[in-house]
Design a protein around this motif. Structure first.
Motif, mmCIF file in Angstrom:
data_model
loop_
_atom_site.group_PDB
_atom_site.id
_atom_site.type_symbol
_atom_site.label_atom_id
_atom_site.label_comp_id
_atom_site.label_asym_id
_atom_site.label_seq_id
_atom_site.Cartn_x
_atom_site.Cartn_y
_atom_site.Cartn_z
ATOM 1 N N ASP A 61 0.833 -1.200 0.000
ATOM 2 C CA ASP A 61 0.000 0.000 0.000
ATOM 3 C C ASP A 61 0.868 1.250 0.000
ATOM 4 N N GLY A 62 0.341 2.322 -0.553
ATOM 5 C CA GLY A 62 1.013 3.613 -0.486
ATOM 6 C C GLY A 62 2.133 3.761 -1.491
ATOM 7 N N GLY A 63 1.948 4.564 -2.497
ATOM 8 C CA GLY A 63 3.002 4.802 -3.486
ATOM 9 C C GLY A 63 3.022 3.750 -4.574
ATOM 10 N N ASN A 64 3.952 3.960 -5.508
ATOM 11 C CA ASN A 64 4.049 3.090 -6.671
ATOM 12 C C ASN A 64 5.231 2.131 -6.616
ATOM 13 N N ARG A 65 6.013 2.182 -5.565
ATOM 14 C CA ARG A 65 7.216 1.358 -5.494
ATOM 15 C C ARG A 65 6.957 0.107 -4.666
ATOM 16 N N ASP A 66 7.138 -1.037 -5.303
ATOM 17 C CA ASP A 66 6.963 -2.313 -4.614
ATOM 18 C C ASP A 66 8.173 -2.617 -3.745
ATOM 19 N N SER A 67 8.043 -3.629 -2.905
ATOM 20 C CA SER A 67 9.195 -4.178 -2.202
ATOM 21 C C SER A 67 9.868 -5.177 -3.129
ATOM 22 N N GLN A 68 11.095 -4.871 -3.549
ATOM 23 C CA GLN A 68 11.811 -5.729 -4.497
ATOM 24 C C GLN A 68 12.803 -6.589 -3.728
ATOM 25 N N ASN A 69 12.433 -7.858 -3.550
ATOM 26 C CA ASN A 69 13.211 -8.782 -2.728
ATOM 27 C C ASN A 69 14.299 -9.455 -3.550
ATOM 28 N N ASP A 70 15.489 -9.583 -2.985
ATOM 29 C CA ASP A 70 16.626 -10.139 -3.721
ATOM 30 C C ASP A 70 16.312 -11.530 -4.256
ATOM 31 N N VAL A 71 15.753 -12.379 -3.403
ATOM 32 C CA VAL A 71 15.302 -13.714 -3.826
ATOM 33 C C VAL A 71 14.008 -14.020 -3.095
ATOM 34 N N PHE A 72 13.056 -14.583 -3.821
ATOM 35 C CA PHE A 72 11.877 -15.165 -3.200
ATOM 36 C C PHE A 72 11.948 -16.660 -3.434
ATOM 37 N N ALA A 73 11.770 -17.432 -2.379
ATOM 38 C CA ALA A 73 11.891 -18.888 -2.485
ATOM 39 C C ALA A 73 10.723 -19.586 -1.820
ATOM 40 N N LEU A 74 10.232 -20.623 -2.490
ATOM 41 C CA LEU A 74 9.301 -21.556 -1.871
ATOM 42 C C LEU A 74 10.115 -22.766 -1.442
ATOM 43 N N ILE A 75 10.027 -23.102 -0.180
ATOM 44 C CA ILE A 75 10.887 -24.125 0.405
ATOM 45 C C ILE A 75 10.020 -25.167 1.113
ATOM 46 N N ARG A 76 10.333 -26.435 0.863
ATOM 47 C CA ARG A 76 9.694 -27.515 1.602
ATOM 48 C C ARG A 76 10.671 -28.039 2.642
ATOM 49 N N PHE A 77 10.205 -28.178 3.869
ATOM 50 C CA PHE A 77 11.030 -28.781 4.915
ATOM 51 C C PHE A 77 10.153 -29.763 5.683
#
Length: 217
Positions: free
Chosen positions: A67-83
């Motif tokens: 929310d708020g503004g046009n800039r997203d949170s740009q994450n270095d890596v997004f991972a789906l992990i099974r443990f």
């Protein structure tokens, strides 16, 4: 299942400032080489989880709308992990010596309505009753909020925000520890800690020390 990975070319293509960010000894290039050379998850990231760990998906420079503004949170890596029999939506923040951006006191000084809207969303996701103390790093807030948002979207068992640090001196660990403490978590290097937020979401925070050999790549 074949693991979804990314190449150096893919990462360069999505970096906003190619020449400044893609440099030897800096986090973007170091992180990319580390993850691309791993058989699935880098060992130090796998150690953040219990039991048999498997990387299901990894996306570089993954954007999460806030929310708020046009800039997203740009994450270095997004991972789906099974443990074990669980799944986790994890945002990975790569660091060498780069700071975590401005503290809340600076970012939220004389805030616009857009910043107020964003802070309200972040505090809601993190289950904070008020704006955090001025020394807390804003970047850690929205990276963690990104993990919580994506955990809901992918319906995973938990969310995680892990700092993947290649700093030999663990620069900025104290800032990470202060943020973790805000959420009721005691941070220690090279281990993760878990908390159940008031919303019922499970959150894992961790600081993983990366292989320094990748600083020379």
């Amino acid at each position: 299942m074949k693991r979804k990975r990314f190449t150096e070319e893919q990462i360069i293509a999505v970096l906003r400032e190619h020449e400044r960010q893609w440099r030897t000894g800096y986090s973007a290039k170091t992180l990319a080489h580390c993850w691309e050379n791993a058989d699935g998850l880098p060992q130090e990231i796998a150690h953040m989880f219990d039991g048999l760990v498997e990387l299901l998906l990894a996306l570089p420079e993954h954007k999460v709308a806030l929310d708020g503004g046009n800039r997203d949170s740009q994450n270095d890596v997004f991972a789906l992990i099974r443990f074990g029999d669980q799944t986790c939506a994890a945002t990975i923040e790569g660091k060498v010596n780069e700071p975590f951006g401005p503290p809340v006191g600076e970012w939220f000084a004389e805030p616009s309505q857009q910043k107020r809207d964003r802070m309200c969303q972040l505090c809601g996701l993190l289950c904070l009753d008020e704006v955090p103390p001025s020394h807390i790093r804003y970047q850690l807030m929205h990276r963690t909020a990104s993990a919580l948002i994506e955990a809901r979207r992918f319906k995973t068992d938990e969310a995680a925000m892990i700092v993947h640090s290649f700093s030999p001196t663990r620069m900025w660990f104290e800032e990470f520890a202060s943020f973790a403490s805000l959420l009721g978590v005691e941070a220690e290097p090279d281990r993760s800690s878990k908390v159940v937020l008031k919303s019922g979401q499970r959150l894992r925070l961790g600081w993983a020390t990366g292989n320094g050999d990748f600083l020379e790549c």
